[in-house]
Design an enzyme around this catalytic site. Sequence first.
Site, PDB file in Angstrom:
ATOM      1  N   LYS A   1      31.396 -11.057  37.805  1.00 49.80           N
ATOM      2  CA  LYS A   1      30.168 -11.851  37.938  1.00 49.80           C
ATOM      3  C   LYS A   1      30.167 -12.582  39.276  1.00 49.80           C
ATOM      4  O   LYS A   1      29.156 -12.682  39.960  1.00 49.80           O
ATOM      5  CB  LYS A   1      30.085 -12.911  36.829  1.00 49.80           C
TER       6      LYS A   1
ATOM      7  N   HIS B   1      30.515  16.029  15.377  1.00 51.40           N
ATOM      8  CA  HIS B   1      30.159  17.185  16.206  1.00 51.40           C
ATOM      9  C   HIS B   1      30.222  16.843  17.694  1.00 51.40           C
ATOM     10  O   HIS B   1      29.651  17.549  18.515  1.00 51.40           O
ATOM     11  CB  HIS B   1      28.768  17.681  15.815  1.00 51.40           C
TER      12      HIS B   1
ATOM     13  N   GLU C   1      36.736  -7.424  24.937  1.00 51.44           N
ATOM     14  CA  GLU C   1      36.719  -8.598  25.811  1.00 51.44           C
ATOM     15  C   GLU C   1      37.681  -9.667  25.305  1.00 51.44           C
ATOM     16  O   GLU C   1      38.197 -10.476  26.076  1.00 51.44           O
ATOM     17  CB  GLU C   1      35.289  -9.147  25.900  1.00 51.44           C
TER      18      GLU C   1
HETATM   19  O1  PA5 Z   1      31.286 -12.802  25.169  1.00 45.17           O
HETATM   20  C1  PA5 Z   1      31.115 -13.307  26.259  1.00 45.17           C
HETATM   21  O2  PA5 Z   1      31.551 -14.435  26.565  1.00 45.17           O
HETATM   22  C2  PA5 Z   1      30.317 -12.571  27.322  1.00 45.17           C
HETATM   23  O3  PA5 Z   1      30.046 -11.274  26.931  1.00 45.17           O
HETATM   24  C3  PA5 Z   1      29.014 -13.292  27.587  1.00 45.17           C
HETATM   25  O4  PA5 Z   1      28.267 -13.348  26.394  1.00 45.17           O
HETATM   26  C4  PA5 Z   1      28.197 -12.570  28.655  1.00 45.17           C
HETATM   27  O5  PA5 Z   1      28.968 -12.402  29.808  1.00 45.17           O
HETATM   28  C5  PA5 Z   1      26.944 -13.364  28.979  1.00 45.17           C
HETATM   29  O6  PA5 Z   1      27.293 -14.663  29.355  1.00 45.17           O
HETATM   30  P1  PA5 Z   1      26.257 -15.837  29.234  1.00 45.17           P
HETATM   31  O7  PA5 Z   1      25.942 -16.032  27.788  1.00 45.17           O
HETATM   32  O8  PA5 Z   1      26.916 -17.020  29.838  1.00 45.17           O
HETATM   33  O9  PA5 Z   1      25.045 -15.417  30.000  1.00 45.17           O
END
Ligand code: PA5
Length: 476
Positions: free
Chosen positions: A442, A331, A302
């Site tokens: 989202k 494996h 990410e």
């Molecule tokens: O790392 C990130 O920013 C995302 O993975 C968020 O943690 C995830 O989308 C959840 O978002 P939020 O904490 O706003 O619910």
Amino acid sequence: MTLPLQIDYALALSEGIGPRAKVGAGHLSEEQPRFLAGLQRVLEKVRSGELGFWSLPQDEPLVDQLEAFRNTLPTEIRDVLVLGIGGSSLGARAVIHALTDPAENERPAENERPAQNGGAQGKALRIHFPDNSDPWLLSALLSELSPSSTVAIAISKSGGTVETAASLLVVRQWLQRELAASASKHLVAITDPERGPLRALANEEGWSSFEVPANVGGRFSVLSAVGLLPAQLAGIDIRALLQGARDMASVCERETLVQNPAGILAALHALHHRADRPIHVLMPYADALRPFAAWYVQLWAESLGKRLNTRGEVVEVGPTPVPAVGATDQHAQGQLFMEGPRDKLITFVSVKHPPRDLAIPESTGDYAYLGGKTLGALLDAERRGTAEALARDGRPSLTVEIDRLDGYNLGALLFVYEAATAIAGELYEVNAFDQPGVEEGKRLASGLMGRPGYEDAAAEITRAEASRPANCRFCG
Ligand code: PA5
């Protein structure tokens, strides 16, 4: 000071495995100026307060607050539901899985469950992570647990994440049905200090709450209340976790690349990516670190997978992180790693002193050679054998070793990977701290669920689905 973490990268360089590595010590030296400029930009953001994760390990007062909170919980509490997704769940899960006895979470709630790894006094609670909106796990948990002995922690920095919001509403109703107004004593929020619907709900209903600092993103939040509260309730020594991270924070500020563990990890991955190895495998030889590999995958993917670079040009860049666990995956994915495309850099994670070991009994016949050895020794032999076999074929790998699985060493490991990700962002020339692609998904899902203000998103997706060719569908 002996560092809690060592990195052996001889097998990632042509000096160690020959020219097919395509990356040598000279490349690392050439990377020094780019690394230094990147590190300085990261540290500048830390100093200006734009980037918060680097300073989280200093937050000892938070540990006092969390300990005080622990003492306010109703004494009958045995179970904790962690309601969050992505960065709001993976870090806590990685810490708890690494540092608690695997049998503990299965033990009946009424049994005494001692704190783990020198953790806080008081019973360790069972922690559950129903982090998907798939109702399979959450409905099973709700039929097994009792509201009076359960606390739910809703974790969402934005407060608007649809999966977390939906699970929270289900769990809140389950608590309220049995506990009526006192349900609010069984609900905790960890969210933005001021903004968002979760903050508003927590304030309105008088829940306990903690902050995700505004300058800390979800995937960099494991050392904030997001990771620390569930870990502390699991009986883990969170002071040791922060101490390990703190000790590595200063080491990760070193300006010489080859003396900076985060710099080494970032630079080796960037260099191997430029040498046509975009697949980055993380393969701990420890079952306890399986969720750590999942945490790394999210952090790396990410943060580094981006359409635009920092100059706003379309680059569609990013490594593909792959989780694996040794020896199991030898494996499964092992054949591909050994003989498939030469597009991977593999990082083994090894724990020098495993928390448990089992002696293999003496026997006769074909198995006799195993007698008197241990399962831990076998696991280590498997790791060394795999690294060597890869090396002989010119396939690069490196090994990150921690001394043992405890709070201190795990804190160090988590911090080094976070710092490496921040530095890698600089080397890939992307903003490691945003996630526009995730936000778009989202937005569209919120539209489909009828969220006010997202009507356009719902229309966009229905229109697009209707426009797809009808003859590309197998209907039996
Ligand atoms: O790392 C990130 O920013 C995302 O993975 C968020 O943690 C995830 O989308 C959840 O978002 P939020 O904490 O706003 O619910």
